[in-house]
Motif scaffolding. Structure first.
Motif, mmCIF file in Angstrom:
data_model
loop_
_atom_site.group_PDB
_atom_site.id
_atom_site.type_symbol
_atom_site.label_atom_id
_atom_site.label_comp_id
_atom_site.label_asym_id
_atom_site.label_seq_id
_atom_site.Cartn_x
_atom_site.Cartn_y
_atom_site.Cartn_z
ATOM 1 N N LEU A 4 -3.198 -15.105 -0.887
ATOM 2 C CA LEU A 4 -2.781 -13.977 -1.722
ATOM 3 C C LEU A 4 -2.081 -12.916 -0.896
ATOM 4 C CD1 LEU A 4 -5.863 -13.515 -4.112
ATOM 5 C CD2 LEU A 4 -3.596 -14.417 -4.695
ATOM 6 N N SER A 5 -2.605 -12.656 0.292
ATOM 7 C CA SER A 5 -1.990 -11.668 1.169
ATOM 8 C C SER A 5 -0.579 -12.103 1.575
ATOM 9 C CB SER A 5 -2.857 -11.459 2.412
ATOM 10 O OG SER A 5 -2.255 -10.550 3.305
ATOM 11 N N THR A 6 -0.417 -13.395 1.889
ATOM 12 C CA THR A 6 0.895 -13.917 2.259
ATOM 13 C C THR A 6 1.885 -13.784 1.113
ATOM 14 O OG1 THR A 6 -0.094 -15.490 3.818
ATOM 15 C CG2 THR A 6 2.138 -15.956 3.045
ATOM 16 N N LEU A 7 1.446 -14.141 -0.096
ATOM 17 C CA LEU A 7 2.327 -14.055 -1.262
ATOM 18 C C LEU A 7 2.695 -12.604 -1.571
ATOM 19 C CD1 LEU A 7 0.703 -16.721 -3.635
ATOM 20 C CD2 LEU A 7 2.776 -16.952 -2.250
ATOM 21 N N ALA A 8 1.711 -11.715 -1.469
ATOM 22 C CA ALA A 8 1.980 -10.301 -1.746
ATOM 23 C C ALA A 8 2.972 -9.731 -0.740
ATOM 24 C CB ALA A 8 0.670 -9.511 -1.706
ATOM 25 N N ASN A 9 2.767 -10.041 0.532
ATOM 26 C CA ASN A 9 3.691 -9.551 1.556
ATOM 27 C C ASN A 9 5.087 -10.156 1.384
ATOM 28 O OD1 ASN A 9 1.854 -7.867 2.898
ATOM 29 N ND2 ASN A 9 1.034 -9.575 4.088
ATOM 30 N N GLY A 10 5.131 -11.415 0.952
ATOM 31 C CA GLY A 10 6.423 -12.053 0.712
ATOM 32 C C GLY A 10 7.178 -11.400 -0.428
ATOM 33 N N VAL A 11 6.478 -11.068 -1.497
ATOM 34 C CA VAL A 11 7.113 -10.396 -2.640
ATOM 35 C C VAL A 11 7.619 -9.014 -2.229
ATOM 36 C CG1 VAL A 11 6.673 -9.361 -4.903
ATOM 37 C CG2 VAL A 11 5.865 -11.673 -4.401
ATOM 38 N N GLU A 131 -5.360 -0.563 -2.052
ATOM 39 C CA GLU A 131 -6.136 -1.788 -2.228
ATOM 40 C C GLU A 131 -5.845 -2.381 -3.605
ATOM 41 O OE1 GLU A 131 -10.554 -3.248 -0.977
ATOM 42 O OE2 GLU A 131 -10.453 -1.502 -2.299
ATOM 43 N N ILE A 132 -5.204 -3.531 -3.620
ATOM 44 C CA ILE A 132 -4.881 -4.212 -4.872
ATOM 45 C C ILE A 132 -6.089 -4.964 -5.402
ATOM 46 C CG2 ILE A 132 -3.345 -5.866 -5.979
ATOM 47 C CD1 ILE A 132 -1.935 -3.382 -5.024
ATOM 48 N N LEU A 133 -6.733 -5.732 -4.510
ATOM 49 C CA LEU A 133 -7.948 -6.475 -4.811
ATOM 50 C C LEU A 133 -8.918 -6.255 -3.657
ATOM 51 C CD1 LEU A 133 -6.383 -9.867 -6.017
ATOM 52 C CD2 LEU A 133 -7.472 -8.137 -7.469
ATOM 53 N N PRO A 134 -10.191 -6.503 -3.862
ATOM 54 C CA PRO A 134 -11.126 -6.391 -2.746
ATOM 55 C C PRO A 134 -10.694 -7.273 -1.568
ATOM 56 C CG PRO A 134 -12.329 -6.597 -4.801
ATOM 57 C CD PRO A 134 -10.887 -6.817 -5.131
ATOM 58 N N GLY A 135 -10.435 -6.637 -0.447
ATOM 59 C CA GLY A 135 -9.974 -7.367 0.734
ATOM 60 C C GLY A 135 -8.469 -7.533 0.822
ATOM 61 N N LEU A 136 -7.713 -7.066 -0.183
ATOM 62 C CA LEU A 136 -6.257 -7.196 -0.178
ATOM 63 C C LEU A 136 -5.630 -5.812 -0.288
ATOM 64 C CD1 LEU A 136 -3.641 -8.830 -0.221
ATOM 65 C CD2 LEU A 136 -3.918 -9.081 -2.704
ATOM 66 N N THR A 137 -5.056 -5.333 0.812
ATOM 67 C CA THR A 137 -4.420 -4.017 0.875
ATOM 68 C C THR A 137 -2.958 -4.188 1.235
ATOM 69 O OG1 THR A 137 -6.494 -2.973 1.569
ATOM 70 C CG2 THR A 137 -4.466 -1.749 1.961
ATOM 71 N N VAL A 138 -2.107 -3.496 0.523
ATOM 72 C CA VAL A 138 -0.674 -3.549 0.815
ATOM 73 C C VAL A 138 -0.184 -2.133 1.090
ATOM 74 C CG1 VAL A 138 -0.290 -5.607 -0.580
ATOM 75 C CG2 VAL A 138 -0.051 -3.360 -1.625
ATOM 76 N N GLY A 139 0.934 -2.031 1.797
ATOM 77 C CA GLY A 139 1.477 -0.737 2.161
ATOM 78 C C GLY A 139 2.109 -0.020 0.975
ATOM 79 N N VAL A 140 2.008 1.299 0.986
ATOM 80 C CA VAL A 140 2.625 2.096 -0.081
ATOM 81 C C VAL A 140 4.138 2.052 0.027
ATOM 82 C CG1 VAL A 140 2.907 4.445 -0.974
ATOM 83 C CG2 VAL A 140 0.631 3.620 -0.318
ATOM 84 N N LEU A 141 4.679 2.098 1.249
ATOM 85 C CA LEU A 141 6.127 2.096 1.433
ATOM 86 C C LEU A 141 6.776 0.819 0.890
ATOM 87 C CD1 LEU A 141 8.649 3.494 2.462
ATOM 88 C CD2 LEU A 141 8.169 2.557 4.742
ATOM 89 N N PRO A 142 6.243 -0.379 1.183
ATOM 90 C CA PRO A 142 6.821 -1.571 0.550
ATOM 91 C C PRO A 142 6.733 -1.543 -0.973
ATOM 92 C CG PRO A 142 5.496 -2.200 2.434
ATOM 93 C CD PRO A 142 5.245 -0.749 2.207
ATOM 94 N N LEU A 143 5.651 -0.989 -1.523
ATOM 95 C CA LEU A 143 5.550 -0.857 -2.974
ATOM 96 C C LEU A 143 6.612 0.090 -3.514
ATOM 97 C CD1 LEU A 143 1.677 -0.678 -3.581
ATOM 98 C CD2 LEU A 143 3.225 -2.508 -4.288
#
Length: 290
Positions: A4-11, A131-143
């Motif tokens: 999930l982390s890989t897919l989120a970072n890829g998107v 934090e999108i899901l428990p254990g899955l955090t993405v950066g605000v800037l990419p969002l």
């Protein structure tokens, strides 16, 4: 969770690549012109944002209030004063001119700012995460970057379908001679299109400078990624820009997860695979005329 982390970072990476290819796709879709200075104009936007932020004591994001009009004027002048003179000679003169312009920009930036690498500073936004899901955090800037490219794509679709200048863009892209008979000035429309593309490039340059460091010679690398985006999505297709960016971002992220050495290679292989299956790209169309 790693998947999930890989897919989120890829998107999220794909969102940035889509933004990188948007200006290039816009100029090709309307003018059928390949702007080889696209990557260097992006880097120029990063440097101008840094200079404005330092001189005026403002944040790089706030500098967009000045940078966007400046880049629009630069694009309008480039097309109106230089590139429009070559329209009757086909695409190649414009390609050669923008190729030469890329070297002018690179050497001008080198003389002005040196060969050092720089980065734009925006405080908490650089490192903030959500934090999108428990254990899955993405950066605000990419969002934010993904949100910006979605907003720009929606705005451009609205512009082309609902406004008079949008109809002029579509008509001129379809047949400039018939558009001229209807009272449209193709040269003015082309200049507006280049100005709009450079305004988008200004936004891209600021977001590039916030997410990574940059130097005077980074333009060709950015141009390659922009080309891969529009090759995958379809030359001149705005709807294909997002698809091309996402495919390239996902391919690079998945390849980099398997082996860091495969990060860029996997993106090139994805581009090659699309060319083999669909040589004209996934969405082979120009500006939407519906």
């Amino acid at each position: 969770m790693m998947m999930l982390s890989t897919l989120a970072n890829g998107v999220l990476l794909g969102g940035f690549y889509a933004l990188l290819g948007l200006g290039l796709s816009l100029t090709f879709g309307i003018m059928r012109t390949v702007n080889l200075a696209n990557g260097d104009l992006v880097v120029l936007g990063s440097f101008l944002a840094m200079a404005l932020a330092q001189m005026l004591g403002i944040s790089p994001l706030l500098s967009l209030l000045l940078l966007v009009p400046v880049m629009f004027a630069l694009g309008y002048g480039l097309q109106g004063l230089v590139l429009n003179r070559t329209l009757k000679d086909g695409m190649m003169p414009a390609v050669i001119i923008t190729f030469g312009l890329s070297f002018v920009i690179q050497n001008g930036l080198l003389m002005t700012f040196s060969a050092d690498r720089f980065v734009l500073r925006q405080g908490w936004l650089e490192t903030a995460g959500v934090e999108i899901l428990p254990g899955l955090t993405v950066g605000v800037l990419p969002l934010v970057t993904l949100g910006v490219v979605l907003a720009l794509l929606a705005g451009l679709q609205l512009l082309f379908r609902q406004t008079l200048i949008g109809r002029a863009f579509r008509a001129t892209s379809d047949d400039p001679q018939i558009a001229a008979l209807m009272g449209i000035n193709p040269r003015h429309v082309y200049a507006l299109a280049m100005g709009l593309a450079c305004a988008i490039i200004a936004v891209t340059g600021v977001l590039l400078g916030l997410r990574s460091n940059f130097s005077a010679f980074d333009g060709p690398v950015r141009l390659i990624f922009a080309f891969e985006v529009i090759i995958i999505g379809g030359m001149g297709s705005l709807s294909g820009v997002l698809a091309g960016g996402l495919i390239l971002g996902l391919a690079q992220t998945i390849g980099g997860t398997l082996n860091p050495a495969f990060f860029q290679l996997s993106g090139h292989l994805a581009t090659l695979a699309v060319l083999v299956v669909r040589p004209s790209g996934l969405f082979p169309e120009t500006i939407d005329r519906s």
